[in-house]
Design a protein around this motif. Structure first.
Motif, mmCIF file in Angstrom:
data_model
loop_
_atom_site.group_PDB
_atom_site.id
_atom_site.type_symbol
_atom_site.label_atom_id
_atom_site.label_comp_id
_atom_site.label_asym_id
_atom_site.label_seq_id
_atom_site.Cartn_x
_atom_site.Cartn_y
_atom_site.Cartn_z
ATOM 1 N N ASN A 186 -34.889 94.583 74.818
ATOM 2 C CA ASN A 186 -35.912 93.298 75.318
ATOM 3 C C ASN A 186 -37.329 93.778 75.119
ATOM 4 N N LEU A 187 -37.533 94.127 74.115
ATOM 5 C CA LEU A 187 -39.019 94.581 73.869
ATOM 6 C C LEU A 187 -39.823 93.318 73.318
ATOM 7 N N ILE A 188 -40.818 93.091 74.052
ATOM 8 C CA ILE A 188 -41.736 91.810 73.733
ATOM 9 C C ILE A 188 -43.033 92.241 73.808
ATOM 10 N N VAL A 189 -43.804 91.788 72.965
ATOM 11 C CA VAL A 189 -45.184 92.063 72.795
ATOM 12 C C VAL A 189 -46.005 90.806 72.793
ATOM 13 N N THR A 190 -46.857 90.715 73.955
ATOM 14 C CA THR A 190 -47.618 89.359 73.847
ATOM 15 C C THR A 190 -49.067 89.715 73.912
ATOM 16 N N PHE A 191 -49.959 88.741 73.374
ATOM 17 C CA PHE A 191 -51.324 88.914 73.519
ATOM 18 C C PHE A 191 -52.001 87.666 73.936
ATOM 19 N N HIS A 192 -53.084 87.651 74.613
ATOM 20 C CA HIS A 192 -53.769 86.372 75.019
ATOM 21 C C HIS A 192 -55.013 86.624 75.236
ATOM 22 N N VAL A 193 -55.868 85.642 74.953
ATOM 23 C CA VAL A 193 -57.293 85.816 75.235
ATOM 24 C C VAL A 193 -57.636 85.191 76.420
ATOM 25 N N GLU A 194 -58.620 86.122 77.208
ATOM 26 C CA GLU A 194 -59.110 85.521 78.485
ATOM 27 C C GLU A 194 -60.878 85.674 78.263
ATOM 28 N N THR A 195 -61.527 84.772 78.715
ATOM 29 C CA THR A 195 -62.939 84.683 78.573
ATOM 30 C C THR A 195 -63.307 85.155 80.182
ATOM 31 N N SER A 196 -64.179 85.942 80.346
ATOM 32 C CA SER A 196 -64.751 86.335 81.786
ATOM 33 C C SER A 196 -66.252 86.565 81.424
ATOM 34 N N GLY A 197 -67.104 85.846 82.191
ATOM 35 C CA GLY A 197 -68.488 86.341 82.021
ATOM 36 C C GLY A 197 -69.248 85.930 80.582
ATOM 37 N N GLY A 198 -68.567 85.010 79.824
ATOM 38 C CA GLY A 198 -69.069 84.675 78.326
ATOM 39 C C GLY A 198 -68.438 85.766 77.414
ATOM 40 N N VAL A 199 -67.689 86.852 77.900
ATOM 41 C CA VAL A 199 -67.074 87.674 77.032
ATOM 42 C C VAL A 199 -65.575 87.393 76.650
ATOM 43 N N ASP A 200 -65.042 87.568 75.635
ATOM 44 C CA ASP A 200 -63.673 87.248 75.144
ATOM 45 C C ASP A 200 -62.922 88.670 75.369
ATOM 46 N N PHE A 201 -61.925 88.716 76.014
ATOM 47 C CA PHE A 201 -60.996 89.641 75.968
ATOM 48 C C PHE A 201 -59.689 89.630 75.364
ATOM 49 N N ILE A 202 -59.063 90.611 74.729
ATOM 50 C CA ILE A 202 -57.631 90.405 74.188
ATOM 51 C C ILE A 202 -56.774 91.172 75.024
ATOM 52 N N THR A 203 -55.963 90.686 75.452
ATOM 53 C CA THR A 203 -54.980 91.370 76.563
ATOM 54 C C THR A 203 -53.482 91.671 75.833
ATOM 55 N N TRP A 204 -53.108 92.905 75.698
ATOM 56 C CA TRP A 204 -51.990 93.062 75.107
ATOM 57 C C TRP A 204 -50.933 93.707 76.457
ATOM 58 N N THR A 205 -49.624 92.724 76.212
ATOM 59 C CA THR A 205 -48.799 93.192 77.284
ATOM 60 C C THR A 205 -47.398 93.502 76.610
ATOM 61 N N ILE A 206 -46.867 94.491 77.062
ATOM 62 C CA ILE A 206 -45.596 95.122 76.332
ATOM 63 C C ILE A 206 -44.531 94.996 77.651
ATOM 64 N N ASP A 207 -43.656 94.167 77.509
ATOM 65 C CA ASP A 207 -42.563 94.226 78.172
ATOM 66 C C ASP A 207 -41.336 94.857 77.475
ATOM 67 N N TYR A 208 -40.460 95.573 78.356
ATOM 68 C CA TYR A 208 -39.573 96.388 77.780
ATOM 69 C C TYR A 208 -38.697 97.064 78.913
ATOM 70 N N GLU A 209 -37.483 97.548 78.415
ATOM 71 C CA GLU A 209 -36.494 98.646 79.044
ATOM 72 C C GLU A 209 -36.262 99.771 78.418
ATOM 73 N N LEU A 210 -36.288 100.621 78.748
ATOM 74 C CA LEU A 210 -35.721 102.159 78.009
ATOM 75 C C LEU A 210 -34.387 102.007 77.885
ATOM 76 N N VAL A 211 -33.961 102.416 76.618
ATOM 77 C CA VAL A 211 -32.465 102.542 76.355
ATOM 78 C C VAL A 211 -31.844 103.634 77.196
ATOM 79 N N ASN A 212 -32.569 104.802 77.533
ATOM 80 C CA ASN A 212 -32.012 105.733 78.318
ATOM 81 C C ASN A 212 -33.333 106.408 79.034
#
Length: 151
Positions: A99-125
């Motif tokens: 169930n490996l899912i990689v998500t990116f999204h853009v957030e803006t805070s204080g006039g600065v754009d941030f790229i946020t990477w999120t990796i959701d997963y389960e280890l096979v062992n």
């Protein structure tokens, strides 16, 4: 024993503008081969169209010094939030993570754009390491894109 869901998150400021990054990754991910050829060797649309949920993309990339492949399906695309999720359906990493899912999204805070990477997963062992190097690759790729844009 069932594995527990895991999550890694990394965020980096992107001076070239979050809209540009979002547009490149959703509509023109093949450009990453020009911006970061040592990391991304090819990006091929196998089914559907870029920036469309259900579309399948195949990547050839270098991870931890090895050439690897990944087939991903776009599972969530939210233009308003500038967010995209890719579920890995084939390739080297699906041998290690369920169930490996990689998500990116853009957030803006204080006039600065941030790229946020999120990796959701389960280890096979329990012997499989958490994909910290994959998160590192995503952050490095973000920096390479910014450097490419500014020349």
């Amino acid at each position: 024993m069932a594995s527990l869901p895991c999550k890694l998150v990394g965020q980096i400021a992107f001076k070239a503008g979050g809209d540009i990054f979002h547009s490149l990754l959703t509509s023109n991910p093949g450009h990453f081969t020009k911006a970061a050829p040592s990391k991304i060797q090819s990006c091929t649309l196998l089914n559907g169209t870029y920036a469309t949920e259900g579309s399948i993309i195949e990547w050839n990339y270098t991870h931890e010094g090895k050439t690897e492949t990944a087939k991903q399906v776009i599972t969530n695309l939210d233009e308003e939030k500038k967010q995209v999720s890719y579920k890995f359906i084939e390739g080297d990493l699906v041998q290690l993570y369920k169930n490996l899912i990689v998500t990116f999204h853009v957030e803006t805070s204080g006039g600065v754009d941030f790229i946020t990477w999120t990796i959701d997963y389960e280890l096979v062992n329990a012997d499989v390491p958490h994909p910290i190097t994959l998160l590192k690759l995503a952050i490095e790729l973000t920096v390479d894109i910014e450097t490419h844009i500014f020349g």
